[in-house]
Design a protein around this motif. Structure first.
Motif, short mmCIF file in Angstrom:
data_model
loop_
_atom_site.label_atom_id
_atom_site.label_comp_id
_atom_site.label_asym_id
_atom_site.label_seq_id
_atom_site.Cartn_x
_atom_site.Cartn_y
_atom_site.Cartn_z
N GLN A 6 38.99 37.31 24.72
CA GLN A 6 39.25 37.20 23.30
C GLN A 6 38.48 38.27 22.54
N TYR A 30 32.85 38.00 24.54
CA TYR A 30 33.93 38.45 23.67
C TYR A 30 33.98 39.97 23.64
N ASP A 53 41.62 38.41 17.87
CA ASP A 53 41.94 36.98 17.83
C ASP A 53 41.26 36.25 16.68
N LEU A 54 40.22 36.83 16.13
CA LEU A 54 39.44 36.20 15.08
C LEU A 54 38.73 37.30 14.30
N LEU A 127 38.79 29.54 17.65
CA LEU A 127 39.65 30.11 18.69
C LEU A 127 40.44 29.02 19.41
#
Length: 141
Positions: A6, A30, A53-54, A127
């Motif tokens: 991620q 990450y 993803d974030l 997530l």
């Protein structure tokens, strides 16, 4: 389905904060996108790539605020029918700023300084919600 690594987009104008947060994220497994140049053009280019993803955004920055960046990112991802979780970081929290963050599409808020464990729990939780959202979206189509 195997989980992919991620990626977190982290935007802050303070080099020491960028280094600290990047190290925390990398050591927690990450991938990190952490631009040093923060302009409308650079953020638009990053948002167009949609490879994260974030997002974690500082609120107060010289050229563009985290609130404006959040709106840009949310507009790009909504066009792709994707949910993008956003966490805001700030040293100064007022009701007015909190309201603006959530109105722009923010999902969570953290005051600096923060506890590393709490920071990572918030990321993991958002997530997980993103993954559930993607599962539901895939089932609809």
């Amino acid at each position: 389905m195997e989980d992919k690594e991620q990626t977190v987009l982290f935007i802050d104008d303070d080099a020491s904060i960028r280094k600290l947060i990047s190290e925390i994220l990398l050591s927690s497994g990450y991938s990190v996108i952490c631009p040093e140049i923060i302009t409308r053009e650079s953020i638009s280019a990053i948002a167009s790539q949609n490879k994260f993803d974030l997002a974690i955004l500082d609120i107060m920055m010289p050229e563009i605020s985290g609130i404006e960046i959040c709106s840009m990112l949310k507009n790009k991802t909504q066009n792709n029918l994707k949910y993008l979780p956003v966490i805001f970081l700030t040293a100064n929290q007022t009701d007015d700023i909190s309201d603006k963050c959530f109105e722009a599409g923010g999902d969570d808020f953290l005051l600096k300084p923060f506890k590393k464990k709490e920071f990572l729990y918030k990321i993991k939780s958002l997530l997980r919600i993103k993954k559930l959202n993607e599962t539901i979206t895939m089932q609809k189509f």
